[in-house]
Design a protein around this motif. Structure first.
Motif, PDB file in Angstrom:
ATOM      1  N   ALA A   1      65.495  55.886  51.616  1.00 50.96           N
ATOM      2  CA  ALA A   1      64.870  55.415  52.861  1.00 50.96           C
ATOM      3  C   ALA A   1      64.217  54.049  52.703  1.00 50.96           C
ATOM      4  N   TRP A   2      63.971  53.636  51.502  1.00 50.26           N
ATOM      5  CA  TRP A   2      63.326  52.347  51.247  1.00 50.26           C
ATOM      6  C   TRP A   2      64.300  51.167  51.412  1.00 50.26           C
ATOM      7  N   LEU A   3      65.598  51.457  51.473  1.00 50.55           N
ATOM      8  CA  LEU A   3      66.574  50.381  51.651  1.00 50.55           C
ATOM      9  C   LEU A   3      66.619  49.929  53.110  1.00 50.55           C
ATOM     10  N   PRO A   4      66.588  48.637  53.388  1.00 56.44           N
ATOM     11  CA  PRO A   4      66.795  48.170  54.761  1.00 56.44           C
ATOM     12  C   PRO A   4      68.160  48.644  55.270  1.00 56.44           C
ATOM     13  N   ALA A   5      68.236  48.972  56.550  1.00 57.27           N
ATOM     14  CA  ALA A   5      69.445  49.569  57.120  1.00 57.27           C
ATOM     15  C   ALA A   5      70.678  48.696  56.907  1.00 57.27           C
ATOM     16  N   THR A   6      70.532  47.388  57.090  1.00 55.75           N
ATOM     17  CA  THR A   6      71.685  46.493  56.938  1.00 55.75           C
ATOM     18  C   THR A   6      72.187  46.484  55.503  1.00 55.75           C
ATOM     19  N   LEU A   7      71.277  46.441  54.541  1.00 56.96           N
ATOM     20  CA  LEU A   7      71.663  46.458  53.136  1.00 56.96           C
ATOM     21  C   LEU A   7      72.266  47.808  52.757  1.00 56.96           C
ATOM     22  N   ALA A   8      71.692  48.889  53.255  1.00 60.82           N
ATOM     23  CA  ALA A   8      72.217  50.218  52.948  1.00 60.82           C
ATOM     24  C   ALA A   8      73.663  50.351  53.411  1.00 60.82           C
ATOM     25  N   ARG A   9      73.951  49.868  54.612  1.00 56.78           N
ATOM     26  CA  ARG A   9      75.327  49.959  55.124  1.00 56.78           C
ATOM     27  C   ARG A   9      76.272  49.098  54.299  1.00 56.78           C
ATOM     28  N   ARG A  10      75.847  47.902  53.929  1.00 56.05           N
ATOM     29  CA  ARG A  10      76.726  47.051  53.122  1.00 56.05           C
ATOM     30  C   ARG A  10      77.018  47.690  51.772  1.00 56.05           C
ATOM     31  N   LEU A  11      75.998  48.240  51.129  1.00 56.71           N
ATOM     32  CA  LEU A  11      76.205  48.891  49.834  1.00 56.71           C
ATOM     33  C   LEU A  11      77.094  50.126  49.977  1.00 56.71           C
TER      34      LEU A  11
END
Length: 534
Positions: free
Chosen positions: A439-449
């Protein structure tokens, strides 16, 4: 868990040491890496060498489609189209993080092809192979469908059909990872400078930045793509020193342009041109539209030097502008790329008419040699399976095929979401599960990863529990922890490897931001003894 010494090319053999293997594969594009994966999965000892980075050339310069090739029906390539259509859903299920279904809209231009001809073609396209995931074709009113809004008002009717999208360069890397985890040794930036054939084996010399290796192999696979012919003419030699070349390639350049986003819906377009060719306009990287491709035959022996010309840029802009209400002009172009297709010379006058099917040429007059001619990204798995069958036969032991239904690296999302249902929906469920876990990952970064690594994302994140644990942000959304993973586990040794092949972040970054990534690589090296465990 397979561990490999991460020295320059992530090899598992120290520089200078001789290597004995069953099969040496020359070429780190999609065909070479696909064959390495298949053979290693059958238990053969495999070494692959690539003179540059993985997917440096043709395999990162495609139109990035998993498709049957609708236009090939006009050239009566029914076998190729059927084979490619069969592979679409096999591939979509194997790696839903880097491949997904895509709907295409063909505006009807009566001056190009009559509606009845298009309907017949689409009927065949729908029925030449069984579909479980992809919906069939239909006719739409462009005055009511969202895809009609950006088009000129003269286009009132269109046809919609299904194919798929793939991150082509990552597809190559995932095959290489899978090959390595099944025991293959993969050497990037390592050139095969000689390959001498004997009666019962080959002796090859590989040269890389970390030294010279001698490889003794029972068989060689020539998967050098645009260099396949020159490999047989200049590198590989018979026991008597004779050339081994028997066929010729036609090198056909396909160029693409990327412009700021021309439409906001999620469909792609296929446009018919007056020269009877087609081009695609495809949603790309969120903020852009990808337009391509051309078919220009090139001369010479340096496929790596292929670049888009001003004439090609004008051609693509002109053809797209025939359909879009807002003209596309050369000044709009944000990025270009060109790839060289190694097509088997079949005496066709028109480069667009040269077959995209592949030919495998086994030669067992002495130590086995397999040359791969042609091919397209959609059929890579089947090509690899056929090649592995033939190599196994030449080595005297049939070993069963296994990749049909197998996941590529990161493609098995079941530990996160349970039973797979439908690839594109499964990926969205995976993103939700990943965001809940991290949950600590920003949504945009989480989707890219999630898109890049799929279920391997925890290998990237490691023990990180906050953004601070990700290390310095070298460029927007790109942190040291991810860069180190790409160094130690995905053969990345330069900024371009990361910015243009492992990702397309280079398209989103400014020159200064790209330079920051270059600076990081220039000052960060993998230390001797560092291990990558995957």
């Amino acid at each position: 868990m397979h561990c490999s010494l991460a020295v320059s090319a992530n090899s598992s053999s120290p520089p200078g040491r001789d290597i004995d293997c069953d099969v040496l594969i020359v070429g780190g594009g999609i065909n070479g890496c696909g064959i390495a994966r298949d053979l290693a999965g059958r238990g053969w000892r495999v070494v692959l060498c690539e003179k540059d980075d993985l997917a440096s050339h043709t395999s990162s310069s495609s139109t990035k489609l998993i498709h049957g090739g609708l236009r090939y029906l006009e050239y009566y390539e029914f076998s190729l189209v059927r084979k490619a259509l069969q592979e679409r859903e096999v591939l979509l299920k194997s790696a839903p993080h880097i491949m997904w279904p895509l709907r295409f809209v063909m505006p009807h231009d009566p001056s190009m092809r009559p509606a009845w001809m298009i309907r017949i073609g689409l009927f065949m396209y729908d029925h030449l192979a069984r579909r479980e995931v992809l919906p069939g074709s239909r006719t739409v009113s462009l005055r009511r469908h969202a895809a009609g809004a950006p088009l000129k008002k003269s286009y009132s009717r269109g046809f919609v059909y299904s194919d798929g999208w793939v991150d082509d360069a990552r597809l190559v890397v995932l095959n290489a990872i899978d090959a390595r985890e099944r025991g293959a040794q993969v050497f990037t930036r390592t050139r095969c400078v000689s390959a001498q054939r004997g009666s019962d084996g080959w002796v090859a010399t590989l040269e890389g930045a970390d030294g010279t290796r001698t490889v003794r192999a029972r068989a060689v696979v020539n998967a050098a793509g645009p260099w396949a012919e020159s490999f047989l003419r200049g590198v590989a030699r018979s026991a008597r020193g004779e050339t081994l070349a028997t066929k010729s390639l036609r090198l056909v350049k396909g160029s693409h342009i990327v412009v700021p986003r021309l439409f906001t819906h999620d469909h792609a377009y296929i446009f018919q041109n007056p020269d009877k060719r087609i081009i695609f306009a495809i949603p790309y990287e969120g903020d852009f539209t990808l337009i391509g491709t051309t078919d220009i035959e090139i001369e010479g022996d340096d496929p790596a030097g292929a670049r888009i010309t001003e004439d090609e840029i004008v051609y693509l802009c002109t053809q797209a502008s025939r359909y879009f209400e807002k003209p596309v002009v050369p000044a709009d172009v944000a990025w270009t790329y060109a790839g060289v297709r190694p097509l088997l010379d079949d005496d066709s006058g028109d480069p667009s008419a040269v077959t995209r099917d592949y030919l495998l040429e086994p030669n067992s007059e002495a130590a086995p040699l397999m040359s791969v001619w042609g091919g397209k990204i959609t059929t890579f798995r089947k090509l690899a399976e056929d090649a592995a069958d033939e190599v196994s036969r030449m080595l005297g032991e049939a070993r069963p095929a296994w990749t049909d239904g197998a996941f590529l690296a990161g493609g098995d999302l079941s530990p996160w979401i349970g039973k797979a249902i439908k690839p594109d929906a499964d990926f969205e469920r995976f993103v939700v599960a990943m965001q809940q876990k991290h949950a600590w990952l920003p949504a945009t970064l989480a989707r890219r990863l999630a898109r890049a690594y799929g279920s391997r994302v925890d290998l990237v994140l490691g023990d990180a529990r906050s953004m601070a644990d990700m290390g310095a942000e070298v460029a927007p959304g790109l942190h040291e922890r991810e860069l180190r993973y790409l160094q130690t586990s995905e053969w990345a040794t330069t900024a371009d490897d990361v910015l243009w092949r492992r990702s397309k972040l280079g398209l989103h970054y400014s020159a200064a931001e790209r330079a920051a990534v270059e600076a990081w690589f220039s000052t960060t090296r993998i230390e001797e003894g560092t291990h990558a465990c995957n």
